[in-house]
Write a protein that holds these residues in place. Structure first.
Motif, PDB file in Angstrom:
ATOM      1  N   THR A 191     -16.346   1.630  -2.854  1.00  0.00           N
ATOM      2  CA  THR A 191     -15.132   2.193  -3.436  1.00  0.00           C
ATOM      3  C   THR A 191     -15.097   3.677  -3.127  1.00  0.00           C
ATOM      4  O   THR A 191     -16.051   4.404  -3.429  1.00  0.00           O
ATOM      5  CB  THR A 191     -15.100   1.972  -4.956  1.00  0.00           C
ATOM      6  N   ARG A 197     -20.870  -1.104  -4.520  1.00  0.00           N
ATOM      7  CA  ARG A 197     -20.737  -2.316  -5.327  1.00  0.00           C
ATOM      8  C   ARG A 197     -21.745  -3.350  -4.860  1.00  0.00           C
ATOM      9  O   ARG A 197     -21.856  -3.621  -3.665  1.00  0.00           O
ATOM     10  CB  ARG A 197     -19.320  -2.870  -5.202  1.00  0.00           C
ATOM     11  N   THR A 749     -11.223  -0.289  -2.035  1.00  0.00           N
ATOM     12  CA  THR A 749     -12.589  -0.807  -1.934  1.00  0.00           C
ATOM     13  C   THR A 749     -12.672  -1.739  -0.738  1.00  0.00           C
ATOM     14  O   THR A 749     -11.856  -2.659  -0.610  1.00  0.00           O
ATOM     15  CB  THR A 749     -12.992  -1.571  -3.208  1.00  0.00           C
TER      16      THR A 749
END
Length: 758
Positions: A191, A197, A749
């Motif tokens: 992101t 992530r 993202t």
């Protein structure tokens, strides 16, 4: 460095794809697994249990959107945001992780719903997990599910008091008694420029005694670095989310008639700070004196017994759950620029027991019926700790406190629901049938103050008084028990002129349980002449008038559903704030109407290609209001409710053979959501004075894209969320005590998903 990590993951995915494509030949089944691919252009029939029996989606006289696990994986749906994006007439009000409130068909006065039962019930299997708006509502992991169903319109007949405008059902998979199975799904994303992530999911299915006993175990963990900087705490990317847990399900089927399923599940969702921001400070910036925490930990145990009688099927489901939560928030915004240290650290401990038993007739007769009973026993303990800070106390010469907490209050609320329900369908002929249903039962709730202490800290801080504070005990007290006993009903007439088309007309009702105010009877220590907190809010009422048409044409190439509705909502439960000290409480006001049209269209015009369009038009506003109700709530005549006039999404998916050994799939989802207000326009208690917190969300568009390649067992996908990095405001908090009051879309993202079926 994090960009390098993601690039490495992508490179590994490409290498594994190439090797697998050379070594394996994709079976027709595996080709169909390429996320969202069409099966010879035909749209598959979907079977749902929205009526507590297995029925084709196209035959159910309800507005239902259903998602299989294949659909969820194909579209990258891992949480509530994706479900709302794909469901017409539904908006997710999510200021931050674990703070979730759905609005369906415009039935919401604001996006927060403090102290109020949610208008959309959320179920994990048979367990209702949605409660009231100022508690955390877990955003559960959506992996290895049988199906997700979103039922729009009141569902009080079959799903109880919390389903005023709809019900969201998350249905987990049962063990397979015959075959060993295992799968894994890994997701790496980035992101912005530096928020990494990581998501890990796994499942193992173990037949212990073939055709009789099997165990299915699911585990998951995710660590998603945040994207908001907290200027008050100095923490970069402060809203990091750490979530983990799992579930184990044991299925025993000793005979063809009897099965027993035991389930244990656990999930802890731990966001490290809120995602709410202050746009004037710059992009993704917030201020609080310490991290705001909305932490949820859900543990649940379920036993489900199914027995097939001659002509009817019995289901008994017993669930016990414990939900621990933290609701820690900086309230310094209450006093604006005064700079008074003021916060709330609330800890909640909720235990719930739910029993539901129902008996449903086998299909095929002149009459179809289901009867059942429901019982819920819930206790919610909340410890309210109001705090200053050691630095503020020292600098202002305020002494006498044992620590930084100037008030501690220990409370709990006991609530119960007991109901009987049933539905009866009479097949007048092969094309026409009439369904009637009713739920009758009672609910009650009572709040208790167990004790604690209070002080005049806010008075000292407001008027610059130094010196020792006296600790005044808060005596134990029992609140007034709020009760409601009333029926919910449904009447529906369905007409099926051909095998591929169904029309229906329905009248259905819903209601919410009474609400107890934890601080009932308490005067304001800031302004004793301000209003006294009332005991609570009575149940509100809702009646929905709906007509709909569902159809499939051209041998299943085209599927379309459309519904039009008129909702009459009266005696509305609303959240109000006492002006002097921002103490929240619940009350009732007059009425509102919501009218709208929803549509879902899916077409497969060519081999491998499918196009879906869904949307809704809605007009929801206050239509009945007395001057006294306007004064206490901040509402005005014709005030819009918290829902957009139009929202919709377009989904395009194309599956094709990349080679004889691999099938590719490309998809794009475009979403549009119109703007809507975050609250009523006026300050509660000050008629005609526009609230300084009154505001609208932005109208916004969001685009997600996905490209996947599936081989025999391996699926590799690259994705982008929020393709154009839209930073629109999606939520406006309606209360002044928060300095950071706005939520936005998650920044762009990009990532890669690796799935493997062992």
């Amino acid at each position: 460095m994090k960009v390098v990590l993601l690039a490495t993951a992508c490179a590994a995915a490409l290498v594994s794809t190439s090797v697998a494509a050379q070594a394996q030949t994709a079976s027709p089944e595996a080709q169909g697994k390429a996320a969202g691919s069409s099966d010879n252009t035909l749209l598959n029939e979907v079977v749902v249990t929205a009526t507590r029996r297995n029925e084709k989606l196209q035959d159910v006289p309800l507005s239902v959107t259903a998602f299989s696990q294949k659909d969820l994986t194909a579209k990258g749906i891992v949480g509530y945001e994706g479900l709302a994006r794909e469901t017409p007439g539904v908006v997710l009000n999510k200021p931050t992780a674990n703070f979730n409130n759905f609005t369906a068909r415009g039935v919401a006065t604001n996006g927060y719903g403090a102290n109020l039962q949610s208008t959309v019930a959320i179920y994990i299997d048979e367990l209702p997990i949605s409660t009231i708006g100022n508690t955390t509502v877990l955003d559960p992991n959506l992996y290895d599910l049988e199906r997700v169903e979103f039922l729009r319109g009141p569902q009080g007949t079959l799903f109880g008091s919390g389903s005023l405008s709809g019900a969201l059902r998350i249905l987990t998979k049962s063990p397979d008694l015959d075959e060993y199975d295992a799968s894994a799904l890994v997701d790496f994303g980035l992101t912005g420029s530096d928020s990494f992530r990581q998501r890990y999911n796994g499942m193992v299915n173990l037949p212990i005694v073939k055709d009789e006993l099997a165990l299915r175990v699911v585990g998951f963990y995710r660590h998603e670095e945040g994207y908001v900087d907290n200027l008050g705490t100095g923490i970069h990317n402060s809203n990091t989310l750490v979530d983990g847990g799992g579930r184990a399900t044991l299925l025993w089927k000793p005979t063809d008639r009897l099965s027993v399923k035991l389930l244990a599940s656990y999930e802890k969702s731990n966001p490290k700070d809120s995602s709410l921001i202050i746009p004037s400070l710059g992009r993704n910036k917030r201020i609080s004196d310490r991290p705001d925490l909305f932490v949820g930990k859900l543990t649940s145990y379920n036993a489900t017994v199914d027995y097939q009688f001659d002509g009817a099927h019995l289901t008994s489901s017993s669930t016990y759950s414990m939900f621990d939560q933290k609701f820690w928030v900086d309230l310094a915004g209450t006093f604006g620029a005064a700079g008074i240290a003021f916060g709330l650290d609330a800890n909640g401990y909720q235990s719930t027991f739910v029993e539901e038993a129902r008996l449903a007739s086998d299909p095929g007769g002149k009459f179809d019926w289901v009867i059942g009973g429901f019982y819920l026993d819930r206790r919610l303990d909340v410890d309210y700790f109001y705090r200053s800070s050691p630095q503020y106390l020292a600098s202002h010469g305020i002494t006498g406190l044992p620590d930084e907490y100037y008030q501690r209050q220990y409370t709990h609320i006991n609530s119960h629901e007991l109901a009987g329900f049933g539905e009866l369908t009479y097949h007048i002929n092969d094309k026409l049938w009439l369904t009637t249903g009713m739920r009758y039962g009672g609910t009650d709730a009572q709040g208790f103050t167990e004790g604690g202490y209070n002080s005049a800290y806010l008075t000292y801080a407001l008027f610059g008084i130094s010196g020792p504070l006296a600790m005044v005990p808060i005596p134990p007290a029992a609140g007034v028990k709020a009760k409601a006993t009333k029926p919910s009903y449904k009447v529906s007439l369905s007409y099926k002129p051909s095998s591929n088309m169904t029309g229906y007309a329905t009248i259905s009702t819903g209601f919410r349980t009474p609400v107890v105010n934890a601080f009932a009877g308490r005067p304001s220590v800031v302004n004793p002449s301000d209003l006294i907190i009332p005991y609570g809010a009575d149940s509100d009422d809702l009646t929905n008038y709906e007509v709909g048409l569902k159809g499939r044409w051209f041998d299943g190439v085209l599927s379309a559903n459309v519904a039009a509705y008129l909702i009459d909502w009266s005696n509305i439960q609303v959240q109000a704030n006492r002006v002097s000290d921002s103490v929240q409480f619940a009350t009732n006001i007059g009425g509102a109407k919501s009218t709208g049209v929803e549509f879902e269209v899916v077409v497969a015009p060519a081999t491998g290609l499918s196009v879906g369009l869904n949307g809704s038009f809605n007009d929801a506003k206050v239509t009945k209001l007395t001057p006294a109700e306007a004064a206490i709530s901040g509402a005005v005549d014709n005030a819009r409710l918290a829902a957009p006039h139009f929202q919709g999404s377009l989904y395009v998916n194309y599956g094709f053979d990349l080679s004889p050994k691999a099938r590719a799939n490309a998809s794009v989802v475009f979403q549009h959501v119109g703007n809507y207000p975050g609250s009523f326009p006026n300050v509660p208690g000050q008629p005609g004075v526009v609230s300084p917190t009154y505001g609208f969300t932005d109208a916004y568009e969001n685009v997600n894209a996905n490209f996947a390649v599936a081989m025999d067992r391996l699926t590799v996908a690259a994705y982008v969320e929020n393709l154009f990095d839209n930073h629109s405001i999606t939520y406006v908090h309606p209360e002044a005590f928060l300095a950071s009051r706005y939520a936005t879309l998650r920044p762009r993202t990009v990532g890669v998903r690796l799935g493997y079926d062992f």
